[in-house]
Design an enzyme around this catalytic site. Structure first.
Site, PDB file in Angstrom:
ATOM      1  N   CYS A   1     -73.264  42.201  25.823  1.00 16.42           N
ATOM      2  CA  CYS A   1     -73.691  41.014  26.572  1.00 16.42           C
ATOM      3  C   CYS A   1     -74.131  39.861  25.669  1.00 16.42           C
ATOM      4  O   CYS A   1     -73.943  38.693  26.015  1.00 16.42           O
ATOM      5  CB  CYS A   1     -74.789  41.361  27.576  1.00 16.42           C
ATOM      6  SG  CYS A   1     -76.265  42.102  26.856  1.00 16.42           S
TER       7      CYS A   1
ATOM      8  N   HIS B   1     -80.848  42.037  28.998  1.00 12.17           N
ATOM      9  CA  HIS B   1     -79.531  41.472  29.291  1.00 12.17           C
ATOM     10  C   HIS B   1     -79.521  39.985  28.924  1.00 12.17           C
ATOM     11  O   HIS B   1     -80.544  39.297  29.036  1.00 12.17           O
ATOM     12  CB  HIS B   1     -79.219  41.662  30.780  1.00 12.17           C
ATOM     13  CG  HIS B   1     -77.852  41.209  31.176  1.00 12.17           C
ATOM     14  ND1 HIS B   1     -76.701  41.685  30.581  1.00 12.17           N
ATOM     15  CD2 HIS B   1     -77.445  40.305  32.118  1.00 12.17           C
ATOM     16  CE1 HIS B   1     -75.653  41.112  31.145  1.00 12.17           C
ATOM     17  NE2 HIS B   1     -76.085  40.266  32.071  1.00 12.17           N
TER      18      HIS B   1
END
Length: 368
Positions: A102, A205
């Protein structure tokens, strides 16, 4: 596909990462505040802000609720819509199909959606323009993607988001650069022994926020089904003139829209949660300062002018920062296990290991 490592959220790491991709005239810098003065300071200090990278703690139940809320708000709020079928064709969005990718995917989302030079350096060092979208006016604010990313973007241009994500995972060049920041493991472990995160683990994230020439700010999160339009902004800094292809977007205008989306996301967490990180992908500061010096010299100022001297000092400070980043990245990559093992052996030989171990355990119990 081969494993992708987790990498530290740090401007020195991310700047080195994109440079190793071949990107020029770009860097990462941290934002510690989102007030107007701080946003304007970033613009004044770096010249151009291409996008934002936001790190937060992933909470699956909360993300599912957020998705439902955004769909409801589509009918109620003009500046928050879930964009799926009406996404501009030139907006790059890739689904995240690779675990731990990510961070790199957020950076690529900004790079591929930035105003960038469409030229590739040949073997003789000359630049060959492969896109006629830009004229010969000043484009010093643009970054240069370099051959690797330009070729990847061109190759995947017609791919749907899921195949774009697969292409990122299948790219040896992108994966190898990403994994160059892997921490040295004390012992080799096979893939089957890698532990999967549980609901009690803290999982983080990255998402990206980018402006588009259509006057919309998009949140690009590879775990969502598509880009999210978080608001609209005035993309033309010169309101009385038509926006030109090579004209920089009004950064303060789009940053205030992105700020609202980031603050909404932070407000969904408990007040005690502080584990957030925000970075801006900007124009290279050294390049920006050098361009200011050239402009002053062309305007007739002397080399010894105080304003130019101050800019030269800032250039030197930036060079020192880059050296510091290089040293820190080398330490991140270094394997300290041999040193630690040798230290333990020497302590054991000298008879100090047992007493030091006892002292460390007592200190640890006291700390608890």
């Amino acid at each position: 596909m081969s494993q992708w490592c987790t990498i530290e959220s740090d401007p020195g790491v991310f700047t080195s990462l994109i440079q190793n991709f071949g990107v020029q005239n770009a860097q990462l810098t941290e934002l510690y505040s989102l007030d107007d003065a701080s946003l304007q300071s970033i613009i004044d200090s770096y010249g151009k802000v291409h996008g934002l990278v936001f790190l937060f703690k992933w909470q699956q139940e909360q993300q599912q609720q957020q998705h439902k809320t955004q769909q409801q708000e589509q009918l109620e709020v003009n500046d928050t819509t879930y964009a799926e079928e009406h996404v501009p064709q030139d907006l790059f969005f890739a689904k995240q199909v690779i675990h731990n990718a990510c961070a790199t995917q957020a950076l690529l989302s900004i790079l591929f959606n930035s105003r960038h030079s469409h030229s590739i350096e040949g073997s003789n060092g000359n630049q060959h323009d492969n896109d006629n979208d830009y004229d010969d006016d000043d484009t010093s604010f643009m970054l240069n993607l370099g051959p690797t990313l330009l070729e990847f973007k061109s190759f995947t241009e017609s791919f749907p988001p899921d195949l774009k994500g697969e292409a990122i995972g299948a790219s040896d060049e992108i994966r190898n650069v990403h994994n160059s920041f892997a921490r040295k493991e004390a012992f080799l472990m096979d893939d089957s022994s890698q532990r999967v995160a549980t609901k009690d683990d803290e999982v983080f994230h990255f998402v990206a926020y980018v402006p588009h020439a259509n006057g919309t700010v998009y949140e690009l999160d590879g775990l969502q089904s598509g880009p999210i339009a978080v608001g609209s902004f005035d993309c033309n800094p010169n309101h009385h003139q038509q926006q030109q292809p090579n004209q920089p977007i009004n950064d303060l205008s789009w940053l205030t829209v992105a700020r609202r989306a980031i603050q909404k996301r932070i407000e969904r967490y408990q007040t005690s949660e502080i584990k957030f990180n925000l970075m801006a992908l900007t124009q290279d500061r050294q390049s920006f300062l050098q361009s200011q010096i050239r402009a002053m010299l062309e305007a007739g100022l002397s080399e010894n002018d105080q304003a130019i001297e101050e800019l030269k000092v800032q250039v030197l400070q930036e060079e020192e920062l880059r050296k510091q980043w290089t040293d820190e990245n080398e330490r991140r990559r270094h394997n300290y296990l041999p040193f630690c093992m040798e230290l333990i052996r020497e302590l054991a030989k000298s008879g100090l290991l047992q007493s030091y171990t006892k002292r460390a355990r007592e200190k640890n119990r006291t700390a608890k």
